[in-house]
Design a protein around this motif. Structure first.
Motif, short mmCIF file in Angstrom:
data_model
loop_
_atom_site.label_atom_id
_atom_site.label_comp_id
_atom_site.label_asym_id
_atom_site.label_seq_id
_atom_site.Cartn_x
_atom_site.Cartn_y
_atom_site.Cartn_z
N ALA A 185 16.38 -11.19 -10.50
CA ALA A 185 15.56 -11.95 -10.35
C ALA A 185 17.04 -13.00 -11.74
O ALA A 185 16.46 -13.05 -12.46
CB ALA A 185 14.57 -12.25 -10.89
N PRO A 186 18.04 -14.07 -10.01
CA PRO A 186 18.64 -14.56 -11.24
C PRO A 186 18.19 -16.27 -12.45
O PRO A 186 17.45 -15.80 -11.20
CB PRO A 186 19.92 -15.15 -10.40
N GLY A 187 18.98 -16.67 -13.33
CA GLY A 187 18.23 -17.77 -12.69
C GLY A 187 19.46 -19.00 -12.26
O GLY A 187 19.57 -18.93 -11.38
N ALA A 188 19.64 -20.13 -13.06
CA ALA A 188 21.19 -20.66 -12.40
C ALA A 188 21.94 -20.49 -12.50
O ALA A 188 22.38 -19.50 -13.22
CB ALA A 188 20.52 -22.17 -12.99
N VAL A 189 22.46 -20.39 -11.75
CA VAL A 189 24.11 -19.43 -11.13
C VAL A 189 25.18 -20.58 -11.10
O VAL A 189 25.22 -21.50 -10.09
CB VAL A 189 23.55 -18.46 -10.47
N SER A 212 19.69 -20.17 -21.97
CA SER A 212 19.41 -19.10 -22.94
C SER A 212 20.17 -19.26 -23.90
O SER A 212 20.98 -19.40 -24.25
CB SER A 212 20.91 -18.42 -21.22
N PRO A 213 19.39 -17.75 -24.71
CA PRO A 213 19.97 -17.35 -26.29
C PRO A 213 21.20 -17.18 -26.04
O PRO A 213 21.91 -16.95 -27.30
CB PRO A 213 18.62 -16.46 -26.23
N LEU A 214 22.36 -17.09 -24.68
CA LEU A 214 23.56 -16.58 -24.94
C LEU A 214 24.61 -17.91 -24.72
O LEU A 214 25.57 -17.60 -25.23
CB LEU A 214 23.76 -15.81 -23.82
N GLY A 215 24.07 -19.14 -24.74
CA GLY A 215 24.15 -20.08 -24.64
C GLY A 215 25.21 -19.96 -23.45
O GLY A 215 26.70 -21.42 -24.00
N ARG A 216 25.48 -19.65 -22.66
CA ARG A 216 25.98 -20.12 -21.31
C ARG A 216 25.85 -20.25 -20.14
O ARG A 216 24.85 -19.65 -19.91
CB ARG A 216 27.40 -19.71 -21.06
N VAL A 217 26.29 -20.63 -18.86
CA VAL A 217 25.69 -20.83 -17.90
C VAL A 217 25.93 -19.27 -17.09
O VAL A 217 27.21 -19.16 -17.23
CB VAL A 217 26.20 -22.45 -16.56
N ALA A 218 25.42 -18.91 -16.03
CA ALA A 218 25.51 -17.77 -15.41
C ALA A 218 27.10 -17.87 -13.96
O ALA A 218 26.77 -18.69 -13.79
CB ALA A 218 24.11 -17.14 -15.14
N GLU A 219 27.61 -16.94 -13.92
CA GLU A 219 28.29 -16.57 -13.09
C GLU A 219 27.93 -15.64 -12.31
O GLU A 219 26.78 -14.77 -12.16
CB GLU A 219 29.79 -16.54 -13.99
N PRO A 220 28.18 -15.39 -10.81
CA PRO A 220 28.32 -15.31 -9.90
C PRO A 220 28.05 -13.41 -10.40
O PRO A 220 27.20 -12.66 -10.12
CB PRO A 220 28.76 -15.07 -8.62
N ASP A 221 29.50 -13.34 -10.82
CA ASP A 221 29.74 -11.06 -12.12
C ASP A 221 28.26 -11.15 -12.66
O ASP A 221 28.33 -9.78 -12.50
CB ASP A 221 30.68 -11.77 -12.47
N ASP A 222 27.58 -12.24 -13.26
CA ASP A 222 26.82 -11.42 -13.91
C ASP A 222 25.56 -10.47 -13.26
O ASP A 222 25.16 -9.84 -13.54
CB ASP A 222 26.16 -12.75 -14.98
N ALA A 245 17.65 -10.97 -14.51
CA ALA A 245 18.72 -11.69 -14.96
C ALA A 245 19.03 -13.34 -15.24
O ALA A 245 19.91 -13.50 -14.67
CB ALA A 245 19.46 -11.70 -13.61
N ALA A 246 18.66 -13.96 -16.12
CA ALA A 246 18.06 -15.78 -15.81
C ALA A 246 18.79 -15.80 -17.97
O ALA A 246 19.29 -16.67 -18.12
CB ALA A 246 16.86 -15.96 -16.00
N GLY A 247 19.60 -14.18 -17.96
CA GLY A 247 20.34 -14.53 -19.55
C GLY A 247 19.23 -14.83 -20.66
O GLY A 247 19.54 -15.85 -21.67
N GLY A 248 17.85 -14.30 -20.58
CA GLY A 248 16.49 -14.49 -21.67
C GLY A 248 16.34 -16.39 -21.20
O GLY A 248 15.29 -16.85 -22.19
#
Length: 251
Positions: A185-189, A212-222, A245-248
């Protein structure tokens, strides 16, 4: 040898965005990858070429989803290239019209469900005879089924809720064959699908990164990395799961 050497994978919607990254990652891990596409033949050929340039094997197959006979057309095309399957990634999907419940037309509702829910069901149904014991089914869902809401994507979210239920029921049914079934389950990518509201829009980019707590926008590779794990032997004791799979972003 890669973790998936000797296996055959099929990625629906594998020519662009998350699907392309998944196809390329599975190819790098050693799988022979069927890259499904609906209309963009050039993108599919480019994905195949990228996999081959990295030392992998791939082939493109065309089948428009959401229409009568879509699953049959897909498997007919697949059978011309392969004699069995080890990994099925149900990735293809559309958001459809961005409309809340009060203004969403019936035909648009039906189209989104036909592509996102009906097609994966019957593609999987007709693929089970081709899927070898010990295989993997990985369905692409969304965090919008577990707390993140966007009223203008109500129909899309409902289709992914159907995919979540499909995942758990199928995991129970296929367990005796050693086949695992999971949802990612991704979020915004940052993909072409989201380009209209994300790319070039600094406020949207900043807000998405801050979610995201990770502080960035997801890339498809994530997302592809999570799928690669579920496709591998390392995931053999994981089935019926919905994997955030949304980086928190839901934290």
């Amino acid at each position: 040898m890669g973790a998936l050497t000797g296996r055959t994978a099929l990625v629906t919607g594998g020519s662009r965005g998350i699907g392309r990254s998944i196809a390329e990652r599975l190819g790098r891990d050693g799988a022979r990858v069927g890259v499904h596409y609906g209309r963009d033949e050039a993108a599919a050929k480019a994905t195949v070429a990228a996999i081959e340039a990295a030392g992998g094997e791939a082939f493109a197959i065309r089948a428009e989803l959401g229409v009568e006979g879509d699953a049959e057309a897909l498997w007919t095309a697949f059978d011309a290239h392969a004699d069995g399957l080890d990994i099925l990634v149900n990735n293809a999907g559309i958001t459809g019209a961005r409309e809340p419940i009060g203004s969403l037309p019936v035909d648009e509702y039906d189209r989104v469900f036909a592509v996102n829910a009906k097609a994966p069901f019957f593609i999987t149904q007709q693929g089970l005879g081709r899927l070898r014991d010990g295989g993997r089914i990985i369905n692409i869902s969304t965090v919008m089924t577990r707390g993140l809401t966007k009223p203008e994507l109500i129909a899309y979210s409902m289709t992914k809720g159907a995919i979540d239920a499909f995942t758990t029921h199928l995991a129970v049914e296929l367990g005796p064959r050693g086949i695992t079934v999971n949802a990612v389950a991704p979020g915004a990518v940052d993909t072409d699908m989201n380009a209209g509201w994300l790319r070039g829009h600094e406020e949207a980019l900043a807000a998405t990164a801050e979610s995201s707590p990770l502080g960035r926008v997801a890339e498809p590779d994530d997302v592809a990395g999570v799928v690669a794990f579920l496709a591998s032997d390392d995931s053999r004791w994981v089935t019926g799961q919905w994997i955030d799979a949304a980086g928190g972003a839901l934290l």
